[in-house]
Design an enzyme around this catalytic site. Structure first.
Site, PDB file in Angstrom:
ATOM      1  N   HIS A 137     -30.239  25.266  22.209  1.00 31.46           N
ATOM      2  CA  HIS A 137     -31.299  25.212  21.204  1.00 31.46           C
ATOM      3  C   HIS A 137     -32.634  25.679  21.785  1.00 31.46           C
ATOM      4  O   HIS A 137     -32.964  25.363  22.924  1.00 31.46           O
ATOM      5  CB  HIS A 137     -31.502  23.777  20.716  1.00 31.46           C
ATOM      6  CG  HIS A 137     -30.423  23.256  19.839  1.00 31.46           C
ATOM      7  ND1 HIS A 137     -29.226  22.792  20.341  1.00 31.46           N
ATOM      8  CD2 HIS A 137     -30.366  23.103  18.486  1.00 31.46           C
ATOM      9  CE1 HIS A 137     -28.477  22.365  19.326  1.00 31.46           C
ATOM     10  NE2 HIS A 137     -29.137  22.551  18.198  1.00 31.46           N
ATOM     11  N   ASN A 168     -29.244  24.376  30.523  1.00 37.17           N
ATOM     12  CA  ASN A 168     -29.383  23.708  29.233  1.00 37.17           C
ATOM     13  C   ASN A 168     -29.282  22.194  29.343  1.00 37.17           C
ATOM     14  O   ASN A 168     -30.092  21.460  28.764  1.00 37.17           O
ATOM     15  CB  ASN A 168     -28.299  24.237  28.285  1.00 37.17           C
ATOM     16  CG  ASN A 168     -28.398  23.645  26.895  1.00 37.17           C
ATOM     17  OD1 ASN A 168     -29.475  23.562  26.322  1.00 37.17           O
ATOM     18  ND2 ASN A 168     -27.261  23.236  26.350  1.00 37.17           N
ATOM     19  N   PHE A 273     -50.134  35.100  23.826  1.00 43.99           N
ATOM     20  CA  PHE A 273     -50.124  33.710  23.403  1.00 43.99           C
ATOM     21  C   PHE A 273     -51.543  33.212  23.113  1.00 43.99           C
ATOM     22  O   PHE A 273     -52.523  33.721  23.647  1.00 43.99           O
ATOM     23  CB  PHE A 273     -49.470  32.834  24.468  1.00 43.99           C
ATOM     24  CG  PHE A 273     -48.043  33.208  24.757  1.00 43.99           C
ATOM     25  CD1 PHE A 273     -47.036  32.932  23.833  1.00 43.99           C
ATOM     26  CD2 PHE A 273     -47.694  33.872  25.928  1.00 43.99           C
ATOM     27  CE1 PHE A 273     -45.714  33.289  24.078  1.00 43.99           C
ATOM     28  CE2 PHE A 273     -46.380  34.221  26.192  1.00 43.99           C
ATOM     29  CZ  PHE A 273     -45.386  33.942  25.270  1.00 43.99           C
TER      30      PHE A 273
END
Length: 367
Positions: A137, A168, A273
């Site tokens: 995710h 992960n 950003f």
């Protein structure tokens, strides 16, 4: 019924409140019962909503053009995504996290994202089978547990990238947990993350999903408030940025081993950003590395000569800790601190200097 309740600077006068409630009990029990019921069922003010998920800007200028297969913008109530149909995964995901977004929904199951444009490749939940890579995710399940329907949305395969199990389930999950810990301490957390470093490696021979060499994440920590979080961000705001290799053998590694600056991530990804923030504040935040002293970046100093007041000097309000010095000669080292009237607003700090004869030079310095 409540005309006599007095509020003085946000504090109820409990003597009057007690009398009023007593009157209600004796005259109108039904009104009290309805009132108490309304208080009990009042829902929490969660941050789920499209306007909250991309507050820091659109780093890649992704668009909703369905012919844009490299940077297709998806805006959901739970997150914003720049989806790359060529890579079959998101370029980045962005979301807002507070404790109001957390509940007990549990985990959903992975879902093919049939909401993608019809001319896109729809990755199936089974496409990762046998690849040796986790369905990782970007916006994690643990950040979206306020309801089952909310949790379902982060299980779309458009929110998933190939991650090694050690990345992960180890260091990446540790950082996700830390973000929820930060939120539990009275903070609103703005998070952007994604994969980087693509070659030709794919998760299986069918050539479906490309494997990144790294996973990166940017975390901006803002004290809770009722307005948009960007209104509470200053040059002093904490920023955490990491760039973690997507390899085996790092399961137990602390995420602090991979701290970088956002400026470094801009070089790595090619994205910009913090584009929604004032330019000076963004520049300072991009230069920070968590745990290290804040960078000292001189702010731009601008001047405006007016006949009425003389010279007005101004600089960004986000430049905290600086003070103004004056000199009559650039060669001389005899700089003196300027003492005068200072005014400020949300954008700028200003000093008015009466008109003077001769040359005068000014600079901002930081201790």
């Amino acid at each position: 019924m409540f005309e006599n309740i007095v509020v003085n600077r946000g504090i109820l006068d409990f003597r009057i409140m007690e009398k009023t409630i007593a009157n209600i009990f004796t005259r109108n029990w039904l009104a009290v019962r309805v009132l108490l019921f309304a208080i009990i069922v009042l829902p929490a003010s969660a941050k789920i909503g499209i306007t909250n998920q991309m507050q820091l800007g659109n780093p890649s200028n992704a668009t909703t053009d369905t012919n844009n297969h490299s940077h297709f913008l998806i805006q959901r109530t739970v997150e914003a995504l720049d989806y790359n149909d060529n890579l079959r995964e998101p370029n980045w995901a962005s979301w807002d996290l507070t404790t109001d977004d957390l509940g007990s929904s549990g985990r959903s199951t992975f879902l093919q994202d049939t909401t993608l444009p019809g001319n896109f490749n729809w990755v199936k939940a089974t496409d990762y089978s046998g690849s040796g890579y986790d369905r990782g995710h970007m916006c994690p399940s643990g950040d979206r547990t306020v309801s089952t329907s909310v949790n379902d949305l982060v299980f779309y395969m458009s929110n998933i990238i190939p991650q090694t199990p050690d990345n992960n389930q180890g260091v990446w999950e540790s950082l996700e947990t830390y973000c929820r810990t930060i939120a539990s301490q009275g903070n609103e957390v703005l998070i952007t993350c994604g994969p980087s470093g693509f070659g030709t490696n794919q998760i299986n021979a069918a050539g479906l999903v490309y494997i990144p060499s790294n996973t990166w994440k940017i975390i901006v920590v803002v004290t809770n408030g009722n307005d948009m979080a960007t209104n509470r961000i200053t040059s002093l705001t904490r920023v955490i940025a990491v760039n973690i290799p997507n390899i085996a053998g790092i399961r137990s590694a602390p995420w602090t081993n991979y701290l970088v600056s956002v400026k470094q991530l801009q070089t790595t990804t090619g994205y910009t950003f913090f584009s929604a923030l004032p330019a000076y504040t963004a520049a300072v935040l991009r230069a920070k590395i968590d745990g290290q002293p804040d960078p000292v970046i001189p702010p731009p100093l601008s001047g405006n000569v007016t006949n009425a007041t003389g010279l007005v000097l101004s600089w960004p309000a986000g430049a905290t800790g600086f003070f103004l010095q004056k000199n009559t000669n650039l060669i001389s080292t005899n700089w003196t601190t300027f003492i005068g009237s200072v005014s400020s607003n949300a954008a700028t700090i200003s000093v008015t200097i009466p008109a003077q004869s001769g040359a005068n030079f000014f600079r901002l310095v930081h201790p």
